[in-house]
Design an enzyme around this catalytic site. Structure first.
Site, mmCIF file in Angstrom:
data_model
loop_
_atom_site.group_PDB
_atom_site.id
_atom_site.type_symbol
_atom_site.label_atom_id
_atom_site.label_comp_id
_atom_site.label_asym_id
_atom_site.label_seq_id
_atom_site.Cartn_x
_atom_site.Cartn_y
_atom_site.Cartn_z
ATOM 1 N N LYS A 16 37.338 35.679 37.039
ATOM 2 C CA LYS A 16 37.184 36.958 37.732
ATOM 3 C C LYS A 16 38.412 37.123 38.621
ATOM 4 O O LYS A 16 38.543 36.464 39.653
ATOM 5 C CB LYS A 16 35.905 36.975 38.567
ATOM 6 C CG LYS A 16 35.608 38.324 39.203
ATOM 7 C CD LYS A 16 34.268 38.299 39.919
ATOM 8 C CE LYS A 16 33.932 39.682 40.482
ATOM 9 N NZ LYS A 16 34.920 40.129 41.497
ATOM 10 N N CYS A 45 23.094 50.449 76.762
ATOM 11 C CA CYS A 45 23.994 50.813 75.656
ATOM 12 C C CYS A 45 25.441 50.808 76.140
ATOM 13 O O CYS A 45 25.753 51.417 77.180
ATOM 14 C CB CYS A 45 23.622 52.188 75.114
ATOM 15 S SG CYS A 45 24.765 52.779 73.830
ATOM 16 N N CYS A 67 26.547 54.941 75.785
ATOM 17 C CA CYS A 67 25.932 56.007 76.581
ATOM 18 C C CYS A 67 25.287 55.507 77.868
ATOM 19 O O CYS A 67 24.910 56.300 78.725
ATOM 20 C CB CYS A 67 24.906 56.766 75.751
ATOM 21 S SG CYS A 67 23.424 55.790 75.352
ATOM 22 N N GLU A 79 41.568 44.144 34.619
ATOM 23 C CA GLU A 79 41.994 44.041 36.015
ATOM 24 C C GLU A 79 43.509 44.182 36.095
ATOM 25 O O GLU A 79 44.250 43.549 35.335
ATOM 26 C CB GLU A 79 41.569 42.687 36.578
ATOM 27 C CG GLU A 79 41.317 42.699 38.066
ATOM 28 C CD GLU A 79 40.009 43.383 38.445
ATOM 29 O OE1 GLU A 79 39.750 43.507 39.645
ATOM 30 O OE2 GLU A 79 39.255 43.803 37.538
ATOM 31 N N TYR A 105 68.500 43.579 24.337
ATOM 32 C CA TYR A 105 67.397 44.504 24.637
ATOM 33 C C TYR A 105 67.950 45.821 25.185
ATOM 34 O O TYR A 105 67.586 46.910 24.723
ATOM 35 C CB TYR A 105 66.432 43.876 25.647
ATOM 36 C CG TYR A 105 65.258 44.763 25.991
ATOM 37 C CD1 TYR A 105 64.078 44.710 25.261
ATOM 38 C CD2 TYR A 105 65.331 45.684 27.040
ATOM 39 C CE1 TYR A 105 63.004 45.538 25.562
ATOM 40 C CE2 TYR A 105 64.270 46.517 27.348
ATOM 41 C CZ TYR A 105 63.103 46.433 26.610
ATOM 42 O OH TYR A 105 62.049 47.263 26.903
ATOM 43 N N SER A 158 28.754 47.407 38.485
ATOM 44 C CA SER A 158 29.055 46.248 39.320
ATOM 45 C C SER A 158 28.231 45.069 38.801
ATOM 46 O O SER A 158 27.164 45.257 38.223
ATOM 47 C CB SER A 158 28.696 46.530 40.781
ATOM 48 O OG SER A 158 29.448 47.611 41.275
ATOM 49 N N LYS A 182 30.447 33.398 41.709
ATOM 50 C CA LYS A 182 31.492 33.442 42.725
ATOM 51 C C LYS A 182 31.885 32.044 43.173
ATOM 52 O O LYS A 182 31.063 31.119 43.208
ATOM 53 C CB LYS A 182 31.024 34.256 43.938
ATOM 54 C CG LYS A 182 30.663 35.697 43.616
ATOM 55 C CD LYS A 182 31.810 36.497 43.027
ATOM 56 C CE LYS A 182 32.849 36.877 44.031
ATOM 57 N NZ LYS A 182 32.411 37.915 44.954
#
Length: 662
Positions: free
Chosen positions: A112, A400, A403, A167, A35, A81, A306
């Protein structure tokens, strides 16, 4: 030495074949020495005869100088998507929706892969560009880097223009080798193979990308001129052009076959050389794909099945209360670090205090954590059997954490009402500048924090008053960096209206809703009444109320931003202002012979206002086959109803054909 052009051409064809068998098929047909010897002979001929270089020669894969930055590139056809399903029940529901329109439909299933999506554009058989997914509309141009990936052919026999999508992945073993090398050189380690693939593909120097053993595995097509036939046949044809084979790609006649291949992939997910996070299911008929069309964000003809979430256990060390841009307090559990699917997890959201009470979670509890694909780590439940008496109740905050102002305790949420709270303001600015909003390059979280702490900005409007001189006084700033930020801020002037609406961060209003608001009302969005907003297709009560409330509370801010940015509203110009449908509120229901989104767009161009629900304000309901409750409700309210045949007659009288939509 190669004697002539014919010798060079035949040798290049042989070298391409050797490279394909070695790099792509892992089935060498020549020794390394053979090669290398042929490679250098070809290279020598090309040096002596640059005018004769074949663009797809293996010698042309690595080249070009390092870039200073990646350019943006728009996909010819959007990279959508996929909607996710997580169990057999949801699979059955999805398949049944397909069967309503195509009862004889069959499907194609493929893994996937957990990598980086890439769009390859070929024209006249030559690779023209390679672009990352980005936001689906446009991504980063990484053509030089893509050319170094051996499983991406530089030339294919298909002569018409085509976008081939797939992918970019890296094997677990190669990922480990890269991290070992980075450890020895003191570089930061990649968190998982997907991050390694993304980092390798986005190297500014193509020679670095070339050293990484990246693979490109096709999974779909974008722009093309194939209007019918089998999707599987198209993919298999593409694979013959020199791409890496797509493993486990299978034709499935129905749900049982789909479930069988899914369970097979689940069983090998932890041992397969490339990381998998689910299975893609696609309707096989390309004609059916075109007819089914798309929703606002995803194709109707495909989904991602999934894999079950990965579960691990860890210990809650403490609770941090985060303040979001709407003032909602989100408790976040600080955990003993635990590795899940290659990522070190040390934090997990607890959503709200009602959730904590319902699940009876305490500090020092050992808890079950799940993470599925890109989903944020989530705490499922505490393991109460492991409690040893050291557990501490998690107490709702009353003030909070940023603050110090008193918090409003609502039904589920706890909220800081102080509009000047630093956390709220900083989160709002960060979202305003983010990629999904106005995409102000260089204005990230750390920079916003620095500008905020040095008094340069205190609200969103202050962004547009930043001076280069102010930035140059700060640590880490040089003239080029400062000017780049100033330019990025200037570039937000005249952005599309929907981007500005999205950047405002209105509750319940995302990108899709922002686009609908912009196209429906233009610059008059915040002058519209509740009934106008609720009439928009897909808008619910909460969404309409959110726009009204935001417009009232932030009237001055909106007015000044519109004045500074002067956003571009989409042109709303009906092609037939005297159309039968002009100014009428219309609802579509049932299965139509044309894609519903295209019918909606056509009617909107004729001046119609499209709505997703039937009410007393509906003027016309247009129905197709299998029309259900909406048709019944419209009949009960006395709303005019017309079928698709009548719709075609009305359009024909206006010299418009539904068939033109195909």
């Amino acid at each position: 030495m190669l004697k002539n052009l014919q010798d060079y051409q035949s040798s290049t064809a042989l070298l391409k074949k050797m490279a394909y068998h070695y790099y792509v098929l892992d089935d060498p047909i020549a020794t390394d020495e053979e090669y290398d010897d042929l490679y250098h002979k070809i290279q020598a001929y090309e040096t002596a005869n640059p005018q004769s270089i074949i663009a797809s020669s293996p010698t042309q894969r690595v080249g070009g100088t390092a870039l200073s930055a990646f350019q943006k590139n728009t996909h010819i056809e959007r990279m959508w998507s996929l909607d996710d399903i997580f169990n057999r029940t949801k699979l059955q529901e999805w398949v049944n929706r397909i069967y309503k329109s195509y009862p004889e439909a069959t499907f194609v299933c493929s893994p996937k892969f957990d990598g980086v999506s890439l769009n390859l554009y070929y024209q006249n058989g030559m690779l023209q560009s390679a672009t990352t997914r980005g936001d689906g509309i446009a991504g980063e141009l990484v053509t030089q880097n893509a050319k170094t990936i051996q499983s991406i052919p530089l030339e294919i026999p298909y002569q018409e223009e085509i976008e081939i999508r797939g992918e970019v992945v890296i094997s677990r073993d190669d990922f480990e080798k890269i991290n070992q090398e980075r450890m020895q050189t003191g570089e930061n380690l990649f968190a998982n193979p997907r991050n390694a693939a993304a980092g390798s593909l986005r190297q500014l120097d193509p020679k670095i990308t070339a050293k990484r053993k990246l693979k490109f595995i096709p999974w779909g097509i974008g722009k093309h001129h194939i209007n019918s036939g089998s999707f599987l046949e198209v993919i298999n044809k593409i694979l013959q052009y020199g791409f890496h084979p797509t493993p486990f790609i299978t034709h499935c006649a129905g749900i049982e076959a789909i479930q069988t291949i899914y369970e097979k992939l689940v069983s090998i997910r932890h041992t397969y050389p490339i990381m998998l996070d689910g299975m893609v299911i696609v309707v096989d008929s390309i004609e059916a794909q075109k007819s089914l069309g798309y929703t606002i964000k995803s194709p109707r003809f495909a989904c991602a099945y999934k894999f079950p979430a990965i579960e691990k256990s860890s210990k809650i060390l403490s609770i941090t209360n985060q303040v979001g841009r709407t003032g909602v307090i989100t408790p976040v559990a600080e955990l003993e670090p635990v590795e899940i699917e290659g990522a070190m997890i040390s934090r997990a959201t607890l959503h709200n205090y009602s959730e904590i009470e319902k699940k009876d979670i305490k500090i020092n509890d050992t808890v079950i954590i799940i993470r599925s694909g890109d989903v944020i780590p989530k705490i499922i439940k505490p393991i109460t059997a492991l409690r040893d008496g050291s557990q501490i109740d998690i107490i709702k905050p009353t003030h909070c954490p940023v603050c110090g102002s008193e918090l409003l305790v609502e039904d589920i949420f706890i909220r800081c009402q102080n509009l000047s709270c630093k956390a709220r303001v900083k989160e709002s600015i960060f979202y305003f500048a983010s990629k999904k909003a106005l995409n102000i390059d260089g204005l990230g979280e750390k920079i916003i924090e620095q500008l905020f702490e040095n008094g340069i900005i205190a609200n969103i409007l202050d962004i547009y008053s930043i001076q280069a001189e102010q930035l140059l006084r700060l640590e880490g700033w040089q003239e080029k960096k400062a000017q780049n930020l100033i330019n990025a801020i200037k570039n937000t002037k005249n952005v599309p209206l929907w981007r500005l609406l999205n950047a405002l961060g209105m509750e319940h209003i995302g990108e899709g809703a922002s686009k609908k608001l912009a196209s429906s009302f233009g610059l008059e969005v915040f002058n519209k009444k509740y009934d106008d907003l609720i009439a928009i297709d897909g808008f619910g009560k909460e969404m309409a109320a959110s726009v009204i409330d935001f417009g009232i509370v932030n009237h001055d801010l909106i007015e000044k931003l519109f004045e500074i940015i002067t956003p571009k509203a989409p042109e709303i110009s009906p092609i037939a202002p005297d159309s039968f449908f002009a100014s009428k509120t219309i609802v579509l229901t049932g299965t139509l012979s044309n894609p519903r989104d295209k019918v909606s767009a056509l009617l909107e161009s004729l001046g119609a206002k499209m709505s997703g629900s039937v009410s007393k304000n509906t003027d016309i309901l247009i129905y197709g086959e299998n029309a259900g409750s909406k048709l019944e409700k419209a009949t009960g309210l006395g709303v005019q109803t017309i079928d698709e045949a009548e719709l075609q007659k009305i359009l024909a009288s206006e010299k418009i054909k539904l068939s033109d939509l195909n």
